[in-house]
Structure formats: C-alpha cells, structure tokens
Design an enzyme around this catalytic site. Sequence first.
Site, PDB file in Angstrom:
ATOM      1  CE1 TYR A 147      48.991 -55.544  52.076  1.00  0.00           C
ATOM      2  CE2 TYR A 147      50.090 -53.678  52.673  1.00  0.00           C
ATOM      3  CZ  TYR A 147      49.200 -54.426  51.936  1.00  0.00           C
ATOM      4  OH  TYR A 147      48.776 -53.681  50.919  1.00  0.00           O
ATOM      5  CE  LYS A 205      31.256 -36.552  96.333  1.00  0.00           C
ATOM      6  NZ  LYS A 205      30.819 -36.880  97.778  1.00  0.00           N
ATOM      7  CD  GLU A 233      44.585 -51.348  56.992  1.00  0.00           C
ATOM      8  OE1 GLU A 233      43.631 -51.382  56.031  1.00  0.00           O
ATOM      9  OE2 GLU A 233      44.751 -52.633  57.680  1.00  0.00           O
TER      10      GLU A 233
END
Length: 408
Positions: free
Chosen positions: A143, A292, A382
């Site tokens: 794209y 721990k 996006e």
Amino acid sequence: MLSRLARTQISRSALLSQTRQLSFDLNETQKEIQAAALKFSKEVLVPNAAKFDESGEFPWEIIRQAHSLGLMNPQIPEKYGGPGMTTLETTLIVEALSYGCTGLQLGIMGPSLAIAPVYIAGNEEQKKKYLGALAAEPIIASYCVTEPGAGSDVNGVKTKCEKKGNEYIINGSKAWITGGGHAKWFFVLARSDPNPKTPAGKAFTAFIVDGDTSGITRGKKEKNMGQRCSDTRTITFEDVRVPEENVLGPPGAGFKVAMSAFDMTRPGVAAGALGLSWRCLDESAKYALQRKAFGTEIANHQAVQFMLSDMAINLELARLITYKSATDVDNGVRSSYNASKSASQRIPRIRRLLMLFRCNGFNSEYPVEKLMRDAKIYQIYEGTSQIQRIVISRMLLGHVAQNGTSRM
C-alpha cells in the site's frame, strides 16, 4: 490446510450467517482456524523471533510456510483462488501470529492493506490478476500512499499523475512503505487534479502499479525501532507509465478508495496489538510465578496481582472490541469506531509489563524488551492514536446528533 477447514461441514453461507451475529463463542471451524494459527505461531514464530529481530532479514522461508498452510491472505475470496475467510477469521489468524512475533506477522500479512482497495474498487479483471496472484504464490504487495510530508494528512499527498493517451505518468516519492523492497505490485495514490482547491474526494486517482515497471526506485531498507524484519522503504516514481486499465475505481475517486480500505483493515491492526498484548500477559504471569522477592514468588504480592488482573481485564475488553469490529466488517458496517478504540490503548499496558520485570525487562535476554519496541508502532500506523481518537469522537458526535444517543 486452513483452506480445507474453511470449507468443512459448515457451508460458507451458513458460516457467514453465524459470524454476522455478535457471539461470545467461536464456532468449531473458527476454533480450528485459531488453533492451527496459534500452533504455527508457537512452533515457528516464537523460536525464530529473536533471530530475525537481530538480523533484520526478510522472513521469506516463514512466509512460504505460512502460505502453504493457508495463513497468508486468507481473506481473498474463493473465486480468485483464496480461502475466502471472513474478516473475523482473518482477525483470529492475525492475533495468533502476532502472539509469536508482530514483525514476522507483518511479513506474512502485510499485503492485506494493498488487497483491500483492490477488493473494494477493482473490476473483475483486476481482481483475478492481482488477488489471484497473491492467492497462488507467496508474494508481496504494498500500500503506497504515505509520503515524507503526508502521513495522517492524506490530502497532502504530492505524488502526481498526468494522463497522456491511454497511459498515466506518475511522478513522486512515497515513504515508510511496508514490504516495499519485495512488492510485486503497489497500490498507489496520486494527485490527478493539480488545483489545490479541488476537494480531496475529486483530486486523486488510485492505481495498481506493477513492481517491475520502469522508473520505480526502491530505497534502502529502514532500520526501525521494532518489527525489524519487516521491510520498510522509500519508493520513488520517476516518469512511471501506467496503463489506463490499471486505474483502480473511477478517475478522481482515489481518495475514497484509499480511505475505505482502512475500514476493512483496522480490525487486523487491532488484532496485531491484541496478539502482542496476549503474549505480554502470558510472559508476565509466567515470570511472576518464577521470580522470587521477599521470600516468596512475586505472584503472591498484592501489587503484582493488581498489575496482572488489570492487564487481563483490559486484554479481554480489547479482544471483545476487536472481534466486534471484525464482525462489523462482515456485516457491512464501518469498523473504524470499535477498531480505533482497540488500537489506541496498547502502549500504557506494555509499560506496566516492563515495570513488573524491572531490570530484566530492560535486557534483550528477556522477551519484554522486544515486545516493548514492537508495540510502539501500533500507536502510529493506519492512523496515530490521536487520529484514532478523532475518528471515534466524530462518529460519536455524529451519531448523537442524529439519534440522540451515544449507543451505536
């Protein structure tokens, strides 16, 4: 393999009927698809994630394996040779692959954003040629819209095209193009009307441009903070001649084509962040059971329990929103509202994870350091988190103005 799963005893029409209703349970086919993707993720992606992160090498062998299993581009319709999976099913695959490594997932599923505009606006010949090629072989498509001076402001795109006879001549540069070094074809947006006062909806034309066209220059691979095996480059177009039949949609309507793609792909972006968050929770819980401090496992300390419970709650809420947005797409409803909500909330929880691991989380011997780097991009691509919030607020206010309520 997944192609066969998608065609099991439940017919496609029956399956679509089921997925188009909001449900808190996946059907058996969806569970099998999810399990197959997660198995591949844990057996192939997890063991190789650190190696590809360090080398930055493009993961061709893993991409080929994913394609052979039907995990690559599963949304391509059956009539063009693909598995024909729904958006929800594709979202399940993205989530599972992202659990293993979002960089490797992007190598596999990166073509999705280029597929969307062809699916939306392409004619039958274009779909057969370009979607069919992606279904048949493990190839890459990109794209190609973002530019050095135009990211979220798509109306600022400067790449231009000029029609001459039965061709268009494209000139300009694109930046941050995912898969750009290996793409067989590009979805390209270019300004076809030079008048700056022309509305965006009429000023741009969309194209499918073959990667071997003369005049295309692929820049160097960028060295990114995270998702380092993903191939990101600058792409330059210099007098690139594109035949008229490669125009995607009506001339001048390219902006709408480019923007419409996001309604299809944002659930996948949210699913990538979701899979990464899922991995974070698992790593946190396992570490809390082993580490721990003050004479006992840190999982026994209330402060750590609060951190884990908050992560679990937020993860499940994000999962529900993401699945809802994918179901919206399958139902023909705009997904931006819900997908934007899911995609905009990732990084703060990753920071809490880093705090749980303390100094170990700052070291590359533990997976947290890579998860932190890989997560940052989900606030950017996006649509940045700020843009996502604008999308949410506009849809919210518009809905209240029209219906008197915020309930969508």
